[in-house]
Design a protein around this motif. Structure first.
Motif, PDB file in Angstrom:
ATOM      1  N   MET A  86       0.809  -1.169   0.026  1.00  0.00           N
ATOM      2  CA  MET A  86       0.053   0.005  -0.053  1.00  0.00           C
ATOM      3  C   MET A  86       0.835   1.314   0.141  1.00  0.00           C
ATOM      4  O   MET A  86       0.490   2.354  -0.164  1.00  0.00           O
ATOM      5  CB  MET A  86      -0.852   0.211   1.032  1.00  0.00           C
ATOM      6  N   ALA A  87       2.205   1.206   0.208  1.00  0.00           N
ATOM      7  CA  ALA A  87       3.079   2.182   0.074  1.00  0.00           C
ATOM      8  C   ALA A  87       3.269   2.501  -1.447  1.00  0.00           C
ATOM      9  O   ALA A  87       3.776   3.678  -1.777  1.00  0.00           O
ATOM     10  CB  ALA A  87       4.343   1.889   1.042  1.00  0.00           C
ATOM     11  N   HIS A  88       2.878   1.793  -2.406  1.00  0.00           N
ATOM     12  CA  HIS A  88       3.306   1.743  -3.660  1.00  0.00           C
ATOM     13  C   HIS A  88       2.403   2.810  -4.091  1.00  0.00           C
ATOM     14  O   HIS A  88       1.174   2.620  -4.004  1.00  0.00           O
ATOM     15  CB  HIS A  88       3.121   0.643  -4.426  1.00  0.00           C
ATOM     16  N   PRO A  89       2.636   3.863  -5.194  1.00  0.00           N
ATOM     17  CA  PRO A  89       1.834   5.030  -5.200  1.00  0.00           C
ATOM     18  C   PRO A  89       0.630   4.662  -5.963  1.00  0.00           C
ATOM     19  O   PRO A  89      -0.633   5.147  -6.000  1.00  0.00           O
ATOM     20  CB  PRO A  89       2.679   5.871  -6.140  1.00  0.00           C
ATOM     21  N   ALA A  90       0.693   3.331  -6.738  1.00  0.00           N
ATOM     22  CA  ALA A  90      -0.633   2.769  -7.642  1.00  0.00           C
ATOM     23  C   ALA A  90      -1.535   2.163  -6.563  1.00  0.00           C
ATOM     24  O   ALA A  90      -2.779   2.159  -7.237  1.00  0.00           O
ATOM     25  CB  ALA A  90      -0.173   2.237  -8.875  1.00  0.00           C
ATOM     26  N   VAL A  91      -1.075   1.597  -5.601  1.00  0.00           N
ATOM     27  CA  VAL A  91      -1.880   0.939  -4.674  1.00  0.00           C
ATOM     28  C   VAL A  91      -2.996   1.553  -3.881  1.00  0.00           C
ATOM     29  O   VAL A  91      -2.252   2.018  -2.918  1.00  0.00           O
ATOM     30  CB  VAL A  91      -1.146  -0.198  -4.138  1.00  0.00           C
ATOM     31  N   ALA A  92      -4.211   1.126  -4.109  1.00  0.00           N
ATOM     32  CA  ALA A  92      -5.014   1.797  -3.006  1.00  0.00           C
ATOM     33  C   ALA A  92      -5.199   0.629  -1.868  1.00  0.00           C
ATOM     34  O   ALA A  92      -5.218   1.211  -0.703  1.00  0.00           O
ATOM     35  CB  ALA A  92      -6.417   2.044  -3.814  1.00  0.00           C
ATOM     36  N   GLN A  93      -5.511  -0.362  -2.015  1.00  0.00           N
ATOM     37  CA  GLN A  93      -5.797  -1.541  -1.193  1.00  0.00           C
ATOM     38  C   GLN A  93      -4.974  -2.753  -1.438  1.00  0.00           C
ATOM     39  O   GLN A  93      -5.045  -3.165  -2.465  1.00  0.00           O
ATOM     40  CB  GLN A  93      -7.245  -1.841  -1.031  1.00  0.00           C
TER      41      GLN A  93
END
Ligand code: AMP
Length: 536
Positions: A453-460
């Motif tokens: 979730m720390a990846h900019p594209a990942v919301a959940q």
């Protein structure tokens, strides 16, 4: 009324175990296979004697009572010498798991405040990964041939230079060993074992209805000596006079089968992953290995599938399931078929043998349902297993007895969801802890989720364990991306490699619009498990 001391109050320390090996079982063999495949033969007596010299050498390097001496070693005779020397001189042996991520190893060594590290030459590459994270006062290299870190000492030279130590008298409650276990989140947690705990554990492990270790046995622990004391087998062997076969790093099925047959092993122990591979090798070439002497395979660390029990039965080999944890030293329960089931149908017998068994002597069990009440032992109600006993942890190193892990009245909360039958035999049905167990080693779902979730594209991101024929379980990541963004599985895997070892990365990524949540806003992992473990 009788008052005063009635019996000799001698302490239950590992000194007695080590001295017994030296005095009565000195001729029993200890066979090690080096990483290059060479077989090295020694004896329990020689290991115990070298342990005395090793202890003197460690003391001359400044190791004092209570100091931690870390090991980064395989199952090998030198590891046994350290198992003997370190606790018996009054220090604490801390076994490091070379499979962990270097960041974890560095954090663990720092948390334990290890003073000395003893490392096998073949693991210097692992040490290089966390060398900067903790300043060991001394590094000692076993089998050193190549580039050793500057200032490192040679194990053999140290032993050769020292006189044998006369063991000091120790208090049985003194710390003898420590081992870290993965938590659901954050860094692994340290469990410290006392002499008393390990002595009682060895005694009970040797009992006929437990692991049944005796002077007639040749024991091959596949379970690593860095994982929960190799299930207590090294000390049980020293106590009883069982011979030991220590397989080193080569744990592929053919290498293990060659050793089992070649060294006439009578009992062996390890996690299901190892035995699944062995079963396939045996099925493929049933005549290749003579395993007539092999009486029992102790399997634990993850559930034993019925197919494994049946598979080994086909080859006339008895699998015995055991349950335990790093926090329980580790034996908690062992599943031995009771006499009344001798004549039962194969189905009934397999149903029983698929269970985790009856609590070991001195281990108390109970289980608590969702409503907070203890469940009935009716084999229907389910609850979280709680245990207590002389070799069950009462706290974690530096963390104390936190509420999530210990009940107010001091029982350890295992995180395993069980049913208990009227005999007291447990069956693990689920896991309350958010962890994936792959090949006997833990992966934290929560840590994977947080990092994803720390990846900019990942919301959940929600990570679940899915069954896997080879590894028992593997992590699967369900991902919901932010609108208008993209991220491929390879990109997400790459993102995770900064924090996780390669074997901890999810094999599968499943992309969804949103991840289902419960009424309290938590990811609904049951729904995910249902969906993805059925492959829908
Ligand atoms: P560890 O502390 O790494 O040895 O892991 C202990 C955990 O492994 C237990 O809490 C269980 O979740 C799991 N485990 C150990 N033995 C068994 C078994 N026989 N069947 C199912 N799970 C097991």
């Amino acid at each position: 009324m009788i008052n005063g001391l009635t019996m000799d109050d001698c302490p239950l320390t590992l000194t007695a175990v080590v001295e017994r090996a030296e005095t009565f079982h000195h001729g029993r063999s200890v066979v090690s296979r080096r990483p290059d495949g060479d077989i090295v033969r020694t004896t329990l007596g020689a290991c115990a004697h070298r342990a005395r010299r090793l202890a003197t050498a460690l003391a001359s390097l400044g190791v004092e009572a209570g100091d931690r001496v870390a090991t980064l070693l395989w199952n090998q005779a030198e590891h046994l010498e350290l198992y003997f020397a370190v606790p018996t001189m009054g220090a604490v042996i801390h076994t490091l798991n070379p499979r962990l991520h270097p960041d974890d190893l560095g954090a663990i060594a720092a948390d334990a405040d290890d003073k000395v590290l003893v490392v096998d030459d073949s693991l210097l590459g692992v040490l290089a990964g966390f060398h900067d994270a903790h300043a060991f006062r001394h590094i000692i290299v076993v089998g050193g041939t190549g580039d050793t870190p500057a200032g490192a000492r040679d194990y053999e030279e140290l032993i050769a230079s020292a006189e044998p130590m006369r063991w000091p008298v120790l208090d049985e409650r003194r710390a003898a060993a420590m081992c870290y276990t993965s938590g659901t989140t954050g860094r692994p947690k340290g469990v410290v074992y006392s002499h008393r705990a390990l002595v009682l554990h060895s005694l009970v492990a040797a009992l006929p209805d437990q692991l049944e270790v005796s002077a007639r046995d040749t024991v091959l622990p596949v379970v690593p000596m860095f994982h929960a004391n190799a299930w207590g087998l090294p000390y049980a062997a020293a106590l009883t006079g069982a011979a030991l076969v220590l397989p080193g790093p080569r744990l592929d099925p053919v290498s293990v089968l060659d050793l089992l047959a070649g060294e006439r092993v009578t009992m062996t122990a390890g996690v299901p992953t190892v035995w699944m591979g062995m079963l396939a090798a045996l099925d493929a070439e049933p005549w290749r290995w003579d395993l007539d002497g092999l009486e029992r395979l102790i399997v634990g660390g993850a559930a034993v599938p019925r197919s494994m029990l049946e598979g080994f039965d086909r080859h006339g080999l008895q699998v015995i399931q055991a349950w335990g944890m790093t926090e329980t030293a580790p034996i908690g329960s062992v599943c031995r078929l009771p006499e009344e089931l001798d004549e039962a149908t194969p189905d009934e017998r397999y149903e029983f043998r698929g269970r985790q068994g009856i609590a070991a002597p001195f281990v108390d069990i109970r289980a608590r349902g969702d409503d907070g009440r203890l469940i009935a032992w009716d084999d229907r109600a389910m609850g979280e297993l709680e245990v207590r006993g002389p070799w069950v942890a009462a706290s974690y190193h530096r963390r104390g007895s936190d509420e999530a892990s210990f009940t107010a009245d001091g029982w350890f909360r295992t995180g395993d969801i069980v049913r208990i039958d009227p005999r007291g035999c447990i069956r693990i049905c689920d896991r309350a802890k958010d962890l994936v167990k792959s090949g006997g080693e833990w992966i934290s779902s929560v840590d994977l989720e947080n990092h994803l979730m720390a990846h900019p594209a990942v919301a959940q991101a929600a990570v679940i364990a899915v069954p896997d024929d080879r590894w028992g379980e593997r992590p699967l990541a369900a991902i919901a991306l932010h609108e208008g963004t993209t991220a491929s599985p390879d990109e997400l895997r790459e993102h995770l490699t900064q924090e996780f070892a390669k074997w901890q990365l999810p094999d599968r990524f499943e992309f969804m619009a949103t991840i289902p949540t419960t009424a309290t806003g938590k990811f609904q992992k049951t729904a995910l498990r249902e969906r993805f473990t059925r492959g829908v």
